[in-house]
Design a protein around this motif. Sequence first.
Motif, PDB file in Angstrom:
ATOM      1  N   ASN A   9      -9.054 -16.532  -1.461  1.00  0.00           N
ATOM      2  CA  ASN A   9      -8.868 -16.466   0.354  1.00  0.00           C
ATOM      3  C   ASN A   9      -7.690 -15.265   0.594  1.00  0.00           C
ATOM      4  N   ARG A  10      -7.068 -14.644  -0.488  1.00  0.00           N
ATOM      5  CA  ARG A  10      -6.425 -13.392   0.296  1.00  0.00           C
ATOM      6  C   ARG A  10      -7.360 -12.145   0.586  1.00  0.00           C
ATOM      7  N   HIS A  11      -7.259 -11.753   1.857  1.00  0.00           N
ATOM      8  CA  HIS A  11      -7.835 -10.377   1.937  1.00  0.00           C
ATOM      9  C   HIS A  11      -6.886  -9.573   2.653  1.00  0.00           C
ATOM     10  N   SER A  12      -6.966  -8.335   2.894  1.00  0.00           N
ATOM     11  CA  SER A  12      -6.501  -7.179   3.713  1.00  0.00           C
ATOM     12  C   SER A  12      -6.774  -7.548   4.904  1.00  0.00           C
ATOM     13  N   THR A  13      -5.586  -7.674   5.736  1.00  0.00           N
ATOM     14  CA  THR A  13      -5.598  -7.843   7.102  1.00  0.00           C
ATOM     15  C   THR A  13      -5.044  -6.653   7.991  1.00  0.00           C
ATOM     16  N   ARG A  14      -5.974  -6.244   8.992  1.00  0.00           N
ATOM     17  CA  ARG A  14      -5.925  -5.008   9.525  1.00  0.00           C
ATOM     18  C   ARG A  14      -5.618  -5.142  11.243  1.00  0.00           C
ATOM     19  N   VAL A  15      -5.677  -6.425  11.697  1.00  0.00           N
ATOM     20  CA  VAL A  15      -4.956  -6.458  12.938  1.00  0.00           C
ATOM     21  C   VAL A  15      -4.244  -7.552  13.103  1.00  0.00           C
ATOM     22  N   GLN A  92     -19.310   2.928  -1.120  1.00  0.00           N
ATOM     23  CA  GLN A  92     -19.987   1.384  -0.703  1.00  0.00           C
ATOM     24  C   GLN A  92     -19.085   0.736   0.021  1.00  0.00           C
ATOM     25  N   LEU A  93     -17.771   0.801   0.170  1.00  0.00           N
ATOM     26  CA  LEU A  93     -16.731  -0.095   0.691  1.00  0.00           C
ATOM     27  C   LEU A  93     -16.835   0.484   2.151  1.00  0.00           C
ATOM     28  N   GLY A  94     -16.828   1.773   2.224  1.00  0.00           N
ATOM     29  CA  GLY A  94     -16.748   2.428   3.449  1.00  0.00           C
ATOM     30  C   GLY A  94     -17.952   1.913   4.351  1.00  0.00           C
ATOM     31  N   MET A 117      -5.605   3.022  13.016  1.00  0.00           N
ATOM     32  CA  MET A 117      -4.839   2.003  12.793  1.00  0.00           C
ATOM     33  C   MET A 117      -3.953   1.692  11.672  1.00  0.00           C
ATOM     34  N   ASN A 118      -4.230   2.805  10.776  1.00  0.00           N
ATOM     35  CA  ASN A 118      -3.129   2.884   9.610  1.00  0.00           C
ATOM     36  C   ASN A 118      -1.963   3.268  10.098  1.00  0.00           C
ATOM     37  N   PHE A 119      -2.133   4.349  10.892  1.00  0.00           N
ATOM     38  CA  PHE A 119      -1.037   5.068  11.289  1.00  0.00           C
ATOM     39  C   PHE A 119      -0.311   4.243  12.432  1.00  0.00           C
ATOM     40  N   PHE A 121       0.323   1.033  11.786  1.00  0.00           N
ATOM     41  CA  PHE A 121       0.763   0.211  10.845  1.00  0.00           C
ATOM     42  C   PHE A 121      -0.046  -1.184  11.258  1.00  0.00           C
ATOM     43  N   PHE A 122      -1.169  -0.930  11.801  1.00  0.00           N
ATOM     44  CA  PHE A 122      -2.133  -2.051  11.933  1.00  0.00           C
ATOM     45  C   PHE A 122      -1.610  -3.278  12.802  1.00  0.00           C
ATOM     46  N   GLY A 123      -0.537  -2.909  13.789  1.00  0.00           N
ATOM     47  CA  GLY A 123       0.012  -3.411  14.610  1.00  0.00           C
ATOM     48  C   GLY A 123       1.021  -4.566  14.306  1.00  0.00           C
ATOM     49  N   THR A 162      -1.353  -9.998   5.143  1.00  0.00           N
ATOM     50  CA  THR A 162      -0.901  -8.567   4.593  1.00  0.00           C
ATOM     51  C   THR A 162      -1.687  -7.660   4.363  1.00  0.00           C
ATOM     52  N   ILE A 163      -1.502  -6.436   3.821  1.00  0.00           N
ATOM     53  CA  ILE A 163      -2.266  -5.354   3.694  1.00  0.00           C
ATOM     54  C   ILE A 163      -1.630  -4.482   2.630  1.00  0.00           C
ATOM     55  N   PRO A 164      -1.628  -4.113   1.513  1.00  0.00           N
ATOM     56  CA  PRO A 164      -1.081  -2.983   0.997  1.00  0.00           C
ATOM     57  C   PRO A 164      -1.823  -1.853   1.310  1.00  0.00           C
ATOM     58  N   ALA A 165      -1.058  -0.638   1.748  1.00  0.00           N
ATOM     59  CA  ALA A 165      -1.856   0.469   2.068  1.00  0.00           C
ATOM     60  C   ALA A 165      -0.968   1.488   1.970  1.00  0.00           C
ATOM     61  N   VAL A 166      -1.471   2.849   1.135  1.00  0.00           N
ATOM     62  CA  VAL A 166      -1.202   4.071   1.042  1.00  0.00           C
ATOM     63  C   VAL A 166      -0.637   4.752   2.030  1.00  0.00           C
ATOM     64  N   MET A 167      -1.537   4.629   3.083  1.00  0.00           N
ATOM     65  CA  MET A 167      -1.337   5.396   4.384  1.00  0.00           C
ATOM     66  C   MET A 167      -0.107   5.009   5.087  1.00  0.00           C
ATOM     67  N   LEU A 168       0.510   3.869   4.691  1.00  0.00           N
ATOM     68  CA  LEU A 168       1.824   3.720   5.323  1.00  0.00           C
ATOM     69  C   LEU A 168       3.052   4.291   4.716  1.00  0.00           C
ATOM     70  N   VAL A 206     -15.159  -9.345   4.487  1.00  0.00           N
ATOM     71  CA  VAL A 206     -14.796  -9.904   3.121  1.00  0.00           C
ATOM     72  C   VAL A 206     -15.294  -8.631   2.003  1.00  0.00           C
ATOM     73  N   THR A 207     -14.354  -8.175   1.393  1.00  0.00           N
ATOM     74  CA  THR A 207     -15.019  -7.074   0.213  1.00  0.00           C
ATOM     75  C   THR A 207     -15.689  -7.861  -0.602  1.00  0.00           C
ATOM     76  N   PRO A 208     -16.607  -7.178  -1.324  1.00  0.00           N
ATOM     77  CA  PRO A 208     -17.505  -7.559  -2.424  1.00  0.00           C
ATOM     78  C   PRO A 208     -16.592  -7.137  -3.687  1.00  0.00           C
ATOM     79  N   ARG A 209     -17.129  -7.854  -4.797  1.00  0.00           N
ATOM     80  CA  ARG A 209     -16.434  -7.774  -6.240  1.00  0.00           C
ATOM     81  C   ARG A 209     -17.702  -7.620  -7.160  1.00  0.00           C
ATOM     82  N   ARG A 210     -17.346  -7.150  -8.273  1.00  0.00           N
ATOM     83  CA  ARG A 210     -18.488  -6.681  -9.490  1.00  0.00           C
ATOM     84  C   ARG A 210     -18.401  -8.251  -9.953  1.00  0.00           C
TER      85      ARG A 210
HETATM   86  C1  FMN Z   1      -2.838   0.943  -3.613  1.00  0.00           C
HETATM   87  C2  FMN Z   1      -3.596   0.423  -2.638  1.00  0.00           C
HETATM   88  C3  FMN Z   1      -3.558   1.361  -1.525  1.00  0.00           C
HETATM   89  C4  FMN Z   1      -4.433   0.915  -0.270  1.00  0.00           C
HETATM   90  N1  FMN Z   1      -4.252   2.036   0.677  1.00  0.00           N
HETATM   91  C5  FMN Z   1      -5.217   1.211   2.066  1.00  0.00           C
HETATM   92  C6  FMN Z   1      -4.964   1.967   3.093  1.00  0.00           C
HETATM   93  O1  FMN Z   1      -4.502   3.190   3.225  1.00  0.00           O
HETATM   94  N2  FMN Z   1      -5.761   1.697   4.086  1.00  0.00           N
HETATM   95  C7  FMN Z   1      -6.384   0.721   4.033  1.00  0.00           C
HETATM   96  O2  FMN Z   1      -6.799   0.221   5.026  1.00  0.00           O
HETATM   97  N3  FMN Z   1      -6.381  -0.400   3.057  1.00  0.00           N
HETATM   98  C8  FMN Z   1      -5.815   0.171   1.890  1.00  0.00           C
HETATM   99  N4  FMN Z   1      -5.914  -0.538   0.805  1.00  0.00           N
HETATM  100  C9  FMN Z   1      -6.290  -1.989   0.851  1.00  0.00           C
HETATM  101  C10 FMN Z   1      -7.777  -1.890   0.096  1.00  0.00           C
HETATM  102  O3  FMN Z   1      -8.837  -1.059   0.619  1.00  0.00           O
HETATM  103  C11 FMN Z   1      -8.315  -3.528  -0.266  1.00  0.00           C
HETATM  104  O4  FMN Z   1      -7.570  -3.891  -1.039  1.00  0.00           O
HETATM  105  C12 FMN Z   1      -9.473  -3.163  -1.091  1.00  0.00           C
HETATM  106  O5  FMN Z   1     -10.688  -2.915  -0.147  1.00  0.00           O
HETATM  107  C13 FMN Z   1      -9.873  -4.830  -1.377  1.00  0.00           C
HETATM  108  O6  FMN Z   1     -10.096  -5.633  -0.198  1.00  0.00           O
HETATM  109  P1  FMN Z   1      -9.264  -6.933  -0.002  1.00  0.00           P
HETATM  110  O7  FMN Z   1      -7.681  -6.454  -0.083  1.00  0.00           O
HETATM  111  O8  FMN Z   1      -9.472  -7.359   1.301  1.00  0.00           O
HETATM  112  O9  FMN Z   1      -9.483  -7.882  -1.059  1.00  0.00           O
HETATM  113  C14 FMN Z   1      -5.077  -0.242  -0.492  1.00  0.00           C
HETATM  114  C15 FMN Z   1      -4.846  -1.067  -1.450  1.00  0.00           C
HETATM  115  C16 FMN Z   1      -4.157  -0.705  -2.575  1.00  0.00           C
HETATM  116  C17 FMN Z   1      -4.089  -1.767  -3.764  1.00  0.00           C
END
Ligand code: FMN
Length: 219
Positions: A9-15, A92-94, A117-119, A121-123, A162-168, A206-210
Amino acid sequence: MNVLEALKNRHSTRVYKPDPVAPEVIREIVEAANRAPSWANTQPWEVYVAGGATLDNLRKRYLENFQKEVPPHPDIALPTSWPEVHQERMFQLGAKRFAALGIARDDQEARRKTTEMNFNFFGAPHVVFLCMDRNLSPWSLFDLGSFAMSLMLAAQHKGLNTIPAVMLVAYPELIREELKIPENLSIVIGIALGYGDQENIHNHFVTPRRNIDEFLKLV
Ligand SMILES: Cc1cc2nc3c(=O)[nH]c(=O)nc-3n(C[C@H](O)[C@H](O)[C@H](O)COP(=O)(O)O)c2cc1C
């Protein structure tokens, strides 16, 4: 929460909703992540969690830099190229994500807003900055990765997103200044933390996986 369910169920949350997370809950998830494995138990993580006025100031300065088109320059340098197969997955993701958001390929303004939205901090009401001593080897990044995933799963257990993001960590000098992070630490990654706005379309994708048979060799 069942670990397999949590992983599924975990996925990156952007809002995010603006509601802050109670300090004792933040401490609890960091306490859980602190059990992450590390090379010879070196525990390289140094953790800064920004919120309130500190994060507001940083957000304002990030958005100013974004407006001025200051190129992101994280402490761990951005890759300059990717192998073709990985480049294609990124493309493909984009494509899939923008299609799901109803944003056309040539709609530069909408794409820019999404990047912005990255800058912002996704609020999120909090950003966790994971740092480590600059003199550590890349092996310690592996340990930080384990810590990050543990933290994200613990957060999920507590009903957080949560979302891990390098842009943060695009502008480390600003983070260093606002959070008083010493020069000897490398600011590796930011993880936005808070209660996701589940109604928002950005949180529905929801992002796809191989298929695992593409990479798994049971020998
Ligand atoms: C090291 C790392 C850096 C990332 N940087 C960004 C980012 O700068 N901006 C963003 O929107 N998502 C970022 N992500 C999130 C990924 O896009 C996301 O984990 C991936 O597309 C898979 O989606 P999911 O987390 O929803 O499963 C990052 C993820 C990781 C692990």
